[in-house]
Design a protein around this motif. Structure first.
Motif, PDB file in Angstrom:
ATOM      1  N   ARG A 175      48.208  45.570  32.407  1.00 25.93           N
ATOM      2  CA  ARG A 175      48.411  44.431  33.291  1.00 25.93           C
ATOM      3  C   ARG A 175      47.608  44.579  34.580  1.00 25.93           C
ATOM      4  O   ARG A 175      47.001  43.610  35.040  1.00 25.93           O
ATOM      5  N   ALA A 176      47.589  45.776  35.160  1.00 26.07           N
ATOM      6  CA  ALA A 176      46.799  45.999  36.359  1.00 26.07           C
ATOM      7  C   ALA A 176      45.317  45.807  36.073  1.00 26.07           C
ATOM      8  O   ALA A 176      44.576  45.236  36.884  1.00 26.07           O
ATOM      9  N   ARG A 177      44.891  46.265  34.899  1.00 27.79           N
ATOM     10  CA  ARG A 177      43.483  46.084  34.508  1.00 27.79           C
ATOM     11  C   ARG A 177      43.158  44.595  34.364  1.00 27.79           C
ATOM     12  O   ARG A 177      42.084  44.136  34.769  1.00 27.79           O
ATOM     13  N   MET A 178      44.085  43.829  33.776  1.00 24.76           N
ATOM     14  CA  MET A 178      43.872  42.395  33.626  1.00 24.76           C
ATOM     15  C   MET A 178      43.781  41.708  34.982  1.00 24.76           C
ATOM     16  O   MET A 178      42.914  40.851  35.211  1.00 24.76           O
ATOM     17  N   TYR A 179      44.674  42.092  35.917  1.00 18.73           N
ATOM     18  CA  TYR A 179      44.644  41.483  37.240  1.00 18.73           C
ATOM     19  C   TYR A 179      43.326  41.778  37.950  1.00 18.73           C
ATOM     20  O   TYR A 179      42.787  40.927  38.666  1.00 18.73           O
ATOM     21  N   LEU A 180      42.799  42.990  37.781  1.00 15.28           N
ATOM     22  CA  LEU A 180      41.526  43.314  38.408  1.00 15.28           C
ATOM     23  C   LEU A 180      40.404  42.458  37.846  1.00 15.28           C
ATOM     24  O   LEU A 180      39.519  42.000  38.578  1.00 15.28           O
ATOM     25  N   TRP A 181      40.428  42.243  36.529  1.00 11.36           N
ATOM     26  CA  TRP A 181      39.405  41.389  35.905  1.00 11.36           C
ATOM     27  C   TRP A 181      39.534  39.958  36.411  1.00 11.36           C
ATOM     28  O   TRP A 181      38.534  39.317  36.755  1.00 11.36           O
ATOM     29  N   LEU A 182      40.763  39.437  36.476  1.00 13.51           N
ATOM     30  CA  LEU A 182      40.972  38.084  36.983  1.00 13.51           C
ATOM     31  C   LEU A 182      40.583  37.985  38.461  1.00 13.51           C
ATOM     32  O   LEU A 182      40.104  36.944  38.915  1.00 13.51           O
ATOM     33  N   GLY A 183      40.771  39.086  39.207  1.00 15.23           N
ATOM     34  CA  GLY A 183      40.392  39.083  40.607  1.00 15.23           C
ATOM     35  C   GLY A 183      38.904  38.929  40.812  1.00 15.23           C
ATOM     36  O   GLY A 183      38.461  38.379  41.823  1.00 15.23           O
ATOM     37  N   GLN A 184      38.114  39.416  39.851  1.00 12.34           N
ATOM     38  CA  GLN A 184      36.672  39.236  39.947  1.00 12.34           C
ATOM     39  C   GLN A 184      36.275  37.780  39.725  1.00 12.34           C
ATOM     40  O   GLN A 184      35.304  37.294  40.300  1.00 12.34           O
ATOM     41  N   VAL A 185      37.058  37.093  38.892  1.00  8.86           N
ATOM     42  CA  VAL A 185      36.742  35.691  38.575  1.00  8.86           C
ATOM     43  C   VAL A 185      37.391  34.744  39.578  1.00  8.86           C
ATOM     44  O   VAL A 185      36.798  33.748  40.003  1.00  8.86           O
ATOM     45  N   PHE A 186      38.638  35.066  39.962  1.00  8.38           N
ATOM     46  CA  PHE A 186      39.387  34.217  40.907  1.00  8.38           C
ATOM     47  C   PHE A 186      39.864  35.077  42.083  1.00  8.38           C
ATOM     48  O   PHE A 186      41.057  35.354  42.209  1.00  8.38           O
ATOM     49  N   PRO A 187      38.962  35.499  42.952  1.00  5.61           N
ATOM     50  CA  PRO A 187      39.338  36.441  44.022  1.00  5.61           C
ATOM     51  C   PRO A 187      40.333  35.880  45.022  1.00  5.61           C
ATOM     52  O   PRO A 187      40.999  36.646  45.712  1.00  5.61           O
ATOM     53  N   ASN A 188      40.435  34.562  45.125  1.00  4.65           N
ATOM     54  CA  ASN A 188      41.381  33.971  46.071  1.00  4.65           C
ATOM     55  C   ASN A 188      42.794  33.859  45.499  1.00  4.65           C
ATOM     56  O   ASN A 188      43.733  33.516  46.221  1.00  4.65           O
ATOM     57  N   THR A 189      42.927  34.115  44.207  1.00  6.36           N
ATOM     58  CA  THR A 189      44.218  33.968  43.541  1.00  6.36           C
ATOM     59  C   THR A 189      44.801  35.304  43.104  1.00  6.36           C
ATOM     60  O   THR A 189      46.013  35.522  43.221  1.00  6.36           O
ATOM     61  N   PHE A 190      43.946  36.199  42.616  1.00  6.24           N
ATOM     62  CA  PHE A 190      44.427  37.462  42.061  1.00  6.24           C
ATOM     63  C   PHE A 190      43.943  38.646  42.905  1.00  6.24           C
ATOM     64  O   PHE A 190      42.924  38.564  43.593  1.00  6.24           O
ATOM     65  N   ASN A 191      44.704  39.731  42.810  1.00  4.44           N
ATOM     66  CA  ASN A 191      44.396  40.926  43.573  1.00  4.44           C
ATOM     67  C   ASN A 191      43.069  41.523  43.130  1.00  4.44           C
ATOM     68  O   ASN A 191      42.788  41.631  41.937  1.00  4.44           O
ATOM     69  N   THR A 192      42.259  41.934  44.079  1.00  8.88           N
ATOM     70  CA  THR A 192      40.974  42.543  43.767  1.00  8.88           C
ATOM     71  C   THR A 192      40.988  44.054  43.934  1.00  8.88           C
ATOM     72  O   THR A 192      39.964  44.702  43.738  1.00  8.88           O
ATOM     73  N   GLN A 193      42.140  44.609  44.324  1.00  6.71           N
ATOM     74  CA  GLN A 193      42.274  46.057  44.508  1.00  6.71           C
ATOM     75  C   GLN A 193      43.295  46.610  43.514  1.00  6.71           C
ATOM     76  O   GLN A 193      44.290  45.967  43.223  1.00  6.71           O
ATOM     77  N   PRO A 194      43.052  47.809  42.981  1.00  7.88           N
ATOM     78  CA  PRO A 194      43.992  48.390  42.018  1.00  7.88           C
ATOM     79  C   PRO A 194      45.263  48.868  42.712  1.00  7.88           C
ATOM     80  O   PRO A 194      45.297  49.038  43.931  1.00  7.88           O
ATOM     81  N   PRO A 195      46.328  49.093  41.952  1.00  9.03           N
ATOM     82  CA  PRO A 195      47.532  49.705  42.538  1.00  9.03           C
ATOM     83  C   PRO A 195      47.208  51.115  43.027  1.00  9.03           C
ATOM     84  O   PRO A 195      46.335  51.779  42.471  1.00  9.03           O
ATOM     85  N   PHE A 196      47.922  51.572  44.053  1.00  9.17           N
ATOM     86  CA  PHE A 196      47.670  52.923  44.545  1.00  9.17           C
ATOM     87  C   PHE A 196      48.477  53.964  43.781  1.00  9.17           C
ATOM     88  O   PHE A 196      48.262  55.158  43.953  1.00  9.17           O
ATOM     89  N   ASP A 197      49.393  53.515  42.912  1.00 11.97           N
ATOM     90  CA  ASP A 197      50.157  54.466  42.108  1.00 11.97           C
ATOM     91  C   ASP A 197      50.748  53.737  40.910  1.00 11.97           C
ATOM     92  O   ASP A 197      50.869  52.503  40.913  1.00 11.97           O
TER      93      ASP A 197
END
Length: 271
Positions: A175-197
């Motif tokens: 899920r975190a990997r998916m959010y990072l991918w979506l963040g590249q496409v929709f940076p204003n909607t999804f997180n562009t940074q990974p979880p810290f833990d």
């Protein structure tokens, strides 16, 4: 996170940290999603290894931590740290006589890091706040798990318990990997940074009083959030959910997401 210590004889919801983080300030600017604690000294050769694990140490299988850590002052230590351990609200093991999980004391935390050569660069006067931050986040994670487990608890009238946990700070969940991918496409909607833990917690779900337990794996991703606008203090977001290990967990995750949408579509709103 997740530095529970067993006796030797770890949905999205923002959580404001109650601890003063000024002792964590550094001259360099931290990354946007970095934990307020500098984890650079925790790095090890194993991507999922706990920072105090290694060698031929006897480890507790419930938390992958050394069975015994000294509460004595470390050689050369300048500041005396508390040896008092905080008892969590999280039930441990399968029965009440196993009590609650306990967190390490600040002195144990420092000794554990020094024992494995991971304590360089950690200010002694920051260790107490480090313990408080991690305890606070673990308590928040447990509260979210209780929300997920609530419908089962209502059926059985038996509260869930935490059997064991594993820290996996360098393993991105799907899920975190998916959010990072979506963040590249929709940076204003999804997180562009990974979880810290990341943690995986094995929770015991009751099958009914005196009928045993069902182990359920939960995945918890820990994210930094924007600082609180009023106080300027750091905030965090915990993304807690059952792992997709079986159809029941998949159904729970789908219904957890779909039910609020259904209520909204039907014109039902929470007060």
């Amino acid at each position: 996170m997740g530095w529970f210590w067993a006796d030797s004889t770890d949905s999205k919801e923002a959580a404001k940290c109650p601890v003063d983080h000024t002792s964590f300030q550094k001259t360099s600017t931290p990354q946007a999603s970095a934990c307020p604690i500098d984890h650079s000294s925790f790095k090890s050769s194993s991507v999922s290894e706990c920072p105090v694990v290694g060698g031929d140490e006897v480890l507790n299988p419930l938390n992958n931590m050394p069975m015994a850590i000294s509460s004595e002052l470390a050689p050369g230590q300048k500041i005396k740290l508390s040896t008092e351990r905080t008892i969590s609200t999280i039930p441990r093991g399968e029965s009440d006589d196993q009590g609650l999980w306990e967190y390490p004391s600040p002195q144990q935390m420092l000794n554990a890091m020094l024992k494995k050569g991971k304590g360089d660069g950690i200010p002694e006067d920051a260790v107490t706040s480090m313990v408080e931050v991690h305890n606070f986040l673990n308590e928040g994670a447990w509260q979210q798990i209780l929300q997920w487990e609530d419908k089962y608890t209502q059926d059985t009238r038996v509260e869930p318990r935490l059997l064991k946990f594993t820290g996996r700070p360098h393993d991105l969940s799907p899920r975190a990997r998916m959010y990072l991918w979506l963040g590249q496409v929709f940076p204003n909607t999804f997180n562009t940074q990974p979880p810290f833990d990341r943690h995986d917690w094995t929770v015991l779900r009751s099958l009914g009083r005196n009928d045993g337990w069902k182990p359920v794996r939960y995945v918890i991703d820990y994210y930094s959030a924007p600082d609180d606008e009023d106080t300027g203090m750091p905030s965090f977001v915990l993304d807690t959910r059952p792992a997709l290990d079986n159809p029941q967990n998949a159904y729970d995750r789908f219904s957890h997401w779909a039910y609020p949408l259904y209520k909204k579509a039907m014109g039902e709103f929470d007060d």
